[in-house]
Design a protein around this motif. Structure first.
Motif, PDB file in Angstrom:
ATOM      1  N   LYS A   5       0.894  -1.159   0.049  1.00 24.85           N
ATOM      2  CA  LYS A   5      -0.024   0.031   0.207  1.00 24.85           C
ATOM      3  C   LYS A   5       0.847   1.295  -0.153  1.00 24.85           C
ATOM      4  O   LYS A   5       2.044   1.123   0.440  1.00 24.85           O
ATOM      5  N   ARG A   6       0.333   2.331  -0.581  1.00 20.55           N
ATOM      6  CA  ARG A   6       0.961   3.507  -0.515  1.00 20.55           C
ATOM      7  C   ARG A   6       0.846   4.504   0.513  1.00 20.55           C
ATOM      8  O   ARG A   6      -0.300   4.373   1.005  1.00 20.55           O
ATOM      9  N   LEU A   7       1.646   4.741   1.353  1.00 21.51           N
ATOM     10  CA  LEU A   7       1.519   5.615   2.380  1.00 21.51           C
ATOM     11  C   LEU A   7       1.608   7.245   2.306  1.00 21.51           C
ATOM     12  O   LEU A   7       2.737   7.803   1.649  1.00 21.51           O
ATOM     13  N   CYS A  23      11.658  16.457  11.498  1.00 20.56           N
ATOM     14  CA  CYS A  23      10.359  15.638  11.517  1.00 20.56           C
ATOM     15  C   CYS A  23      10.183  14.956  10.003  1.00 20.56           C
ATOM     16  O   CYS A  23      10.000  13.762   9.653  1.00 20.56           O
ATOM     17  N   LEU A  24      10.602  15.948   8.995  1.00 16.49           N
ATOM     18  CA  LEU A  24      10.510  15.301   7.460  1.00 16.49           C
ATOM     19  C   LEU A  24      11.446  14.369   7.224  1.00 16.49           C
ATOM     20  O   LEU A  24      11.378  13.550   6.439  1.00 16.49           O
ATOM     21  N   GLU A  25      12.704  14.638   7.740  1.00 20.14           N
ATOM     22  CA  GLU A  25      13.827  13.324   7.729  1.00 20.14           C
ATOM     23  C   GLU A  25      13.493  12.039   8.290  1.00 20.14           C
ATOM     24  O   GLU A  25      13.565  11.021   7.418  1.00 20.14           O
ATOM     25  N   SER A  26      12.657  12.198   9.206  1.00 22.47           N
ATOM     26  CA  SER A  26      12.295  10.810   9.805  1.00 22.47           C
ATOM     27  C   SER A  26      11.269  10.257   9.003  1.00 22.47           C
ATOM     28  O   SER A  26      10.787   8.931   9.283  1.00 22.47           O
ATOM     29  N   VAL A  27      10.463  10.860   8.028  1.00 18.52           N
ATOM     30  CA  VAL A  27       9.320  10.257   7.246  1.00 18.52           C
ATOM     31  C   VAL A  27       9.721  10.253   5.873  1.00 18.52           C
ATOM     32  O   VAL A  27       8.980  10.174   4.798  1.00 18.52           O
ATOM     33  N   ALA A  28      11.113  10.650   5.580  1.00 20.07           N
ATOM     34  CA  ALA A  28      11.360  10.905   3.991  1.00 20.07           C
ATOM     35  C   ALA A  28      11.049   9.539   3.172  1.00 20.07           C
ATOM     36  O   ALA A  28      11.122   9.730   1.941  1.00 20.07           O
ATOM     37  N   TRP A  29      10.869   8.409   3.526  1.00 18.47           N
ATOM     38  CA  TRP A  29      10.957   7.189   2.983  1.00 18.47           C
ATOM     39  C   TRP A  29       9.259   6.955   2.657  1.00 18.47           C
ATOM     40  O   TRP A  29       9.065   6.165   1.953  1.00 18.47           O
ATOM     41  N   ALA A  30       8.467   7.742   2.893  1.00 23.79           N
ATOM     42  CA  ALA A  30       7.064   7.789   2.702  1.00 23.79           C
ATOM     43  C   ALA A  30       6.728   8.095   1.197  1.00 23.79           C
ATOM     44  O   ALA A  30       7.700   8.697   0.372  1.00 23.79           O
TER      45      ALA A  30
END
Length: 255
Positions: A5-7, A23-30
């Protein structure tokens, strides 16, 4: 195995340029990141765009619940991860989320355990850990309309806790934190006043004392040291402000 699924990571923010990068670095993989700006006067939007974030804007503030709904409406992913600028996804939590994307379950939302920072200490007691919040969910779900302390409408969905912490930089500066708490107390009181709710003067006192006792004793705040004692006082003050404001609103109309 079902298709992955896409996140979509979704944030609402205002004047958070200083907090956004980590914050954005921690979710850059989404698969995508959506940010709905509420009228920032700093470089929040520029910082977000530098990370490839899709930035939108709504300055007509409708309250936290509806603002989150509007932010989510811009997302295209199958699943939503709703976070704030002062939160960070740890590597362990990232792995848990990716496992969900690879093997999603029907009619299920996922709770994240927050680790809350208070004056230099990540609290382990005081009711602040694990501070579980339902933040990962299929895009068919959405937030309620509450002005403040909004929550996800989960209906009859199963709630599954994920491993790994969502670090929350709750209180880095006591004055800033207190101002935010005061605005929350005002929104809480106004919403309940609009709903016809009232409280007695005795309720102000009993709820205030109850908040201190619950944090310091029942939730073992004393094990969090000096920060635990201060937090118990802050929670009591916040509770006092909420109920005193509600009491004042109902009595102002009687003049």
């Amino acid at each position: 195995m079902a298709d992955k699924k896409r996140l979509s990571v979704v944030l609402i923010a205002r004047d958070e340029a200083g907090l956004l990068p980590e914050c954005l670095e921690s979710v850059a993989w989404a698969d995508e990141i959506i940010l709905l700006d509420s009228g920032s006067k700093d470089a929040t939007q520029d910082v977000a765009r530098s990370f490839g974030v899709k930035v939108f804007k709504n300055t007509d503030w409708p309250g936290f619940g509806k603002q989150r709904q509007l932010a989510q409406s811009h997302a295209t992913g199958d699943y939503i991860l709703m976070i704030d600028a002062d939160e960070r996804v740890t590597p362990e939590l990232r792995q848990s989320i990716e496992n969900v994307m690879n093997n999603p379950q029907e009619n299920t939302v996922y709770s994240l355990g927050r680790s809350n920072l208070f004056l230099g200490r990540f609290m382990r007691h005081s009711g602040w850990y694990p501070d579980r919040v339902n933040r990962l969910y299929p895009c068919a779900f959405s937030y309620n309309d509450d002005l403040v302390h909004e929550s996800l409408n989960i209906g009859n969905a199963v709630v599954v806790p994920l491993q790994g912490d969502l670090q929350h930089l709750t209180c880095r500066n006591l004055f800033t934190f207190q101002r935010k708490q005061l605005s929350y107390a005002q929104a809480w009181a106004e919403q309940r006043h609009q709903q016809g709710r009232k409280c007695s003067f005795f309720s102000i006192i009993s709820h205030t004392l109850g908040a201190f006792t619950k944090t310091w004793i029942l939730r073992a705040g004393f094990l969090d040291g000096k920060q635990g004692l201060i937090l118990a006082g802050v929670n009591a003050q916040y509770t006092f402000n909420k109920y005193a404001a509600l009491w004042a609103l109902s009595h102002q109309l009687q003049k």
